[in-house]
Design a protein around this motif. Structure first.
Motif, mmCIF file in Angstrom:
data_model
loop_
_atom_site.group_PDB
_atom_site.id
_atom_site.type_symbol
_atom_site.label_atom_id
_atom_site.label_comp_id
_atom_site.label_asym_id
_atom_site.label_seq_id
_atom_site.Cartn_x
_atom_site.Cartn_y
_atom_site.Cartn_z
ATOM 1 N N LEU A 76 4.175 5.204 11.831
ATOM 2 C CA LEU A 76 4.932 4.816 10.646
ATOM 3 C C LEU A 76 4.206 5.254 9.380
ATOM 4 C CD1 LEU A 76 6.065 1.225 11.652
ATOM 5 C CD2 LEU A 76 7.451 3.298 11.535
ATOM 6 N N LEU A 134 13.195 9.372 4.656
ATOM 7 C CA LEU A 134 12.564 8.350 5.487
ATOM 8 C C LEU A 134 13.537 7.234 5.797
ATOM 9 C CD1 LEU A 134 10.059 7.145 6.852
ATOM 10 C CD2 LEU A 134 9.442 6.132 4.647
ATOM 11 N N SER A 139 10.888 6.974 10.929
ATOM 12 C CA SER A 139 9.659 7.742 11.129
ATOM 13 C C SER A 139 9.794 8.761 12.248
ATOM 14 C CB SER A 139 8.502 6.791 11.442
ATOM 15 O OG SER A 139 8.816 6.027 12.601
#
Length: 306
Positions: A76, A134, A139
């Motif tokens: 992440l 994003l 991710s």
């Protein structure tokens, strides 16, 4: 490999998608996607300025990080959308297992990215807005925003990249050294542009020039390449029709955008020794093994050149 029309059902992700109509679709509208059903539909869930719900679940349950790794997702990113980097980590002999998608926030770019996510491919994407990207893909995509004419940014973008997929014209003719890349796939509508006349020809004149420049740069790059010349791209569901690869078909017929993205991803597994130009439109041929199909077409093209 199963054909595009007979892909098996997966728990969450599928190899094909039913996209909403063109008028209702916006690139990266601050959302992320979940997948379900036999001919997978995309459910758009509102995203907040934090880690996506799906990521939270995977990281919450036991083995969450391992599941994320299994699905091909990188770690992440911090909340600002950036990734901490250690310049010493990137060596000349680094593992190149990523696919870089240019124009990742374009309609075709998104379709290509989605097709690779379900194949658990490590994906990097060039986008205009890193934060919005994003939120759109979580991710599962390493998004990068910057000026590709900048040598340092381009070098950073190409780290770990083995293949580049260009879903739109204009990228290859505007960048410099692509050292280290082992395969470039270009989705080209040059045949369509050349087949137009009158006012339509004038309207697409710049696109035609960019497509011609991209193909020329690619042919002279020394990097193995696959140019996929499609027919007129249509907003029709993919996986419903077969294909045709006849010479000259791209100038007179059409191809579903979803099918075009699918062919780009299938071409990843078939790297030519030097270069390969493929014409493809929707037709009657059902493809059950894409690697075998593309290899056969490649061999046929090589024989014609001899």
């Amino acid at each position: 490999m199963a054909s595009a029309s007979s892909l098996p059902t997966a728990l969450l992700l599928q190899n094909s998608f039913n996209f909403p109509p063109q008028s209702s679709r916006r690139p990266f509208d601050s959302s992320f996607f979940l997948f379900s059903s036999e001919r997978c539909s995309i459910t758009v869930c509102s995203a907040k300025k934090k880690i996506g719900f799906f990521d939270q679940i995977l990281d919450y349950i036991e083995g969450g990080p391992k599941l994320r790794k299994w699905y091909g997702a990188p770690d992440l990113l911090p909340e600002d959308g950036s990734a901490a980097e250690d310049e010493d980590e990137y060596l000349e002999d680094e593992v190149r297992d990523a696919v870089l998608v240019t124009d990742g926030d374009s309609e075709m770019g998104q379709m290509v990215i989605l097709s690779m996510i379900v194949k658990k491919t490590r994906v990097k994407a060039l986008v205009k807005n890193k934060r919005v990207a994003l939120e759109a893909f979580g991710s599962y995509v390493e998004s990068m925003a910057g000026d590709t004419s900048d040598r340092q940014f381009l070098k950073k973008a190409l780290r770990g990249v083995r293949t580049i997929i260009c879903p739109n014209e204009g990228f290859l003719s505007s960048v410099g050294n692509l050292q280290g890349v082992r395969h470039i796939i270009l989705l080209s509508q040059l045949s369509v542009y050349r087949g137009r006349s009158g006012i339509q020809s004038l309207m697409k004149n710049n696109a035609r020039k960019l497509a011609e420049q991209d193909e020329s740069v690619l042919v002279n790059s020394g990097i193995p390449y696959t140019i996929i010349r499609t027919g007129l791209l249509q907003d029709t569901p993919g996986g419903k029709q077969g294909f045709s690869f006849e010479e000259g078909c791209a100038a007179t017929a059409s191809l579903s955008k979803e099918d075009a993205a699918f062919v780009c991803v299938e071409a990843l597994e078939c790297v030519p020794q030097s270069g390969f130009i493929l014409e493809v439109v929707n037709g009657e041929n059902k493809v059950s093994d894409w690697k075998e199909c593309l290899t056969s077409l490649m061999e046929k093209a090589n024989q014609q050149l001899q």
